[in-house]
Design a protein around this motif. Structure first.
Motif, PDB file in Angstrom:
ATOM      1  N   LEU A  75      58.134  61.511  43.102  1.00 35.16           N
ATOM      2  CA  LEU A  75      59.023  60.697  42.266  1.00 35.16           C
ATOM      3  C   LEU A  75      59.412  59.406  42.981  1.00 35.16           C
ATOM      4  CD1 LEU A  75      60.557  60.337  39.664  1.00 35.16           C
ATOM      5  CD2 LEU A  75      62.470  61.608  40.668  1.00 35.16           C
ATOM      6  N   PHE A  76      59.601  59.487  44.294  1.00 31.46           N
ATOM      7  CA  PHE A  76      59.942  58.267  45.050  1.00 31.46           C
ATOM      8  C   PHE A  76      58.819  57.231  44.924  1.00 31.46           C
ATOM      9  CE2 PHE A  76      59.719  55.827  49.023  1.00 31.46           C
ATOM     10  CZ  PHE A  76      60.963  55.221  48.996  1.00 31.46           C
ATOM     11  N   GLY A 115      58.658  55.963  41.299  1.00 29.00           N
ATOM     12  CA  GLY A 115      59.723  55.012  40.991  1.00 29.00           C
ATOM     13  C   GLY A 115      59.435  53.632  41.553  1.00 29.00           C
ATOM     14  N   LEU A 147      63.500  64.570  33.840  1.00 30.89           N
ATOM     15  CA  LEU A 147      62.296  63.842  34.236  1.00 30.89           C
ATOM     16  C   LEU A 147      61.262  63.853  33.108  1.00 30.89           C
ATOM     17  CD1 LEU A 147      60.889  62.241  36.392  1.00 30.89           C
ATOM     18  CD2 LEU A 147      60.027  64.366  37.384  1.00 30.89           C
ATOM     19  N   GLU A 178      66.441  59.640  38.885  1.00 28.42           N
ATOM     20  CA  GLU A 178      66.053  59.797  40.298  1.00 28.42           C
ATOM     21  C   GLU A 178      67.218  60.344  41.127  1.00 28.42           C
ATOM     22  OE1 GLU A 178      62.751  56.511  41.441  1.00 28.42           O
ATOM     23  OE2 GLU A 178      64.672  55.727  40.769  1.00 28.42           O
ATOM     24  N   TRP A 237      67.448  63.990  40.482  1.00 30.46           N
ATOM     25  CA  TRP A 237      66.297  64.712  41.038  1.00 30.46           C
ATOM     26  C   TRP A 237      66.392  64.802  42.556  1.00 30.46           C
ATOM     27  CZ3 TRP A 237      62.568  67.009  38.065  1.00 30.46           C
ATOM     28  CH2 TRP A 237      61.489  67.567  38.745  1.00 30.46           C
ATOM     29  N   TYR A 238      66.742  63.715  43.210  1.00 32.52           N
ATOM     30  CA  TYR A 238      66.855  63.723  44.674  1.00 32.52           C
ATOM     31  C   TYR A 238      67.960  64.676  45.125  1.00 32.52           C
ATOM     32  CZ  TYR A 238      63.894  59.570  44.511  1.00 32.52           C
ATOM     33  OH  TYR A 238      62.871  58.691  44.280  1.00 32.52           O
TER      34      TYR A 238
END
Length: 196
Positions: free
Chosen positions: A82-83, A86, A156, A177, A180-181
């Protein structure tokens, strides 16, 4: 008096909403950090007050450390995906981000499914919410995280759908994000305290 065109006004309102969504999510995550801190503190107190050799409680199944370690790697990999997704979304647009975000979604979904399978196996082995203090803490702490992980998967999934429909803004993705993080980063602490 000069007035904004309708489209500009709508765009400004949209940016304001998504900006508020990011701030709101950050505040929500802060509250959740406090919640899990309370869980971990209570667990540490009960675990530390147990007689020597009495934790985990006798007669209770042992938690699957190795299998959950692999599951942990899947969740951490979803955070990395995801990082990258993004960053690519903000720099290059949706086509460059889509494979990474789909990978994050798949890895996160796999984590939730494997955790569910683990809970079913533990229930069959006799670890229930009322079988022992370990069972109570396990299902409250790990179950609460599981609900957060499930909500993060849905969030997500929404972000991926919005991105494919060209409706995803960077700020909206930022809110997803953050959540999620949080789910990814709090998990290693829970694994260390509850499983090891």
């Amino acid at each position: 008096m000069q007035t904004l065109p309708e489209s500009a006004f709508a765009a400004r309102q949209g940016r304001r909403f998504t900006h508020h969504a990011t701030i709101g999510m950050a505040l929500f995550v802060f509250a959740e950090v406090m919640l899990f801190s309370g869980f971990i503190s209570a667990f540490a107190i009960v675990q530390g007050s147990a007689m020597p050799g009495m934790w985990p409680p006798p007669g209770q199944p042992r938690l699957p450390i190795e299998r959950t370690a692999l599951n942990t790697l899947a969740l951490l990999a979803s955070g990395v995906s995801l990082f990258i997704g993004g960053r690519r979304f903000r720099r290059s647009g949706a086509p460059a981000a889509q494979p990474w975000m789909l990978a994050a979604l798949g890895l996160g979904g796999a984590f939730v499914l494997l955790q569910g399978a683990e809970w079913v196996a533990l229930l069959r082995q006799g670890l229930t919410l009322t079988s022992s203090q370990l069972g109570s803490f396990f299902y409250v702490i790990i179950g609460t995280h599981g609900l957060h992980a499930l909500a993060a998967v849905f969030a997500l999934g929404w972000a991926v759908a919005a991105m494919r429909a060209r409706r995803l803004s960077p700020s909206a993705l930022g809110a997803v994000e953050i959540f999620w993080y949080f789910v990814v980063l709090v998990w290693p602490l829970l694994y260390w305290k509850v499983y090891l």
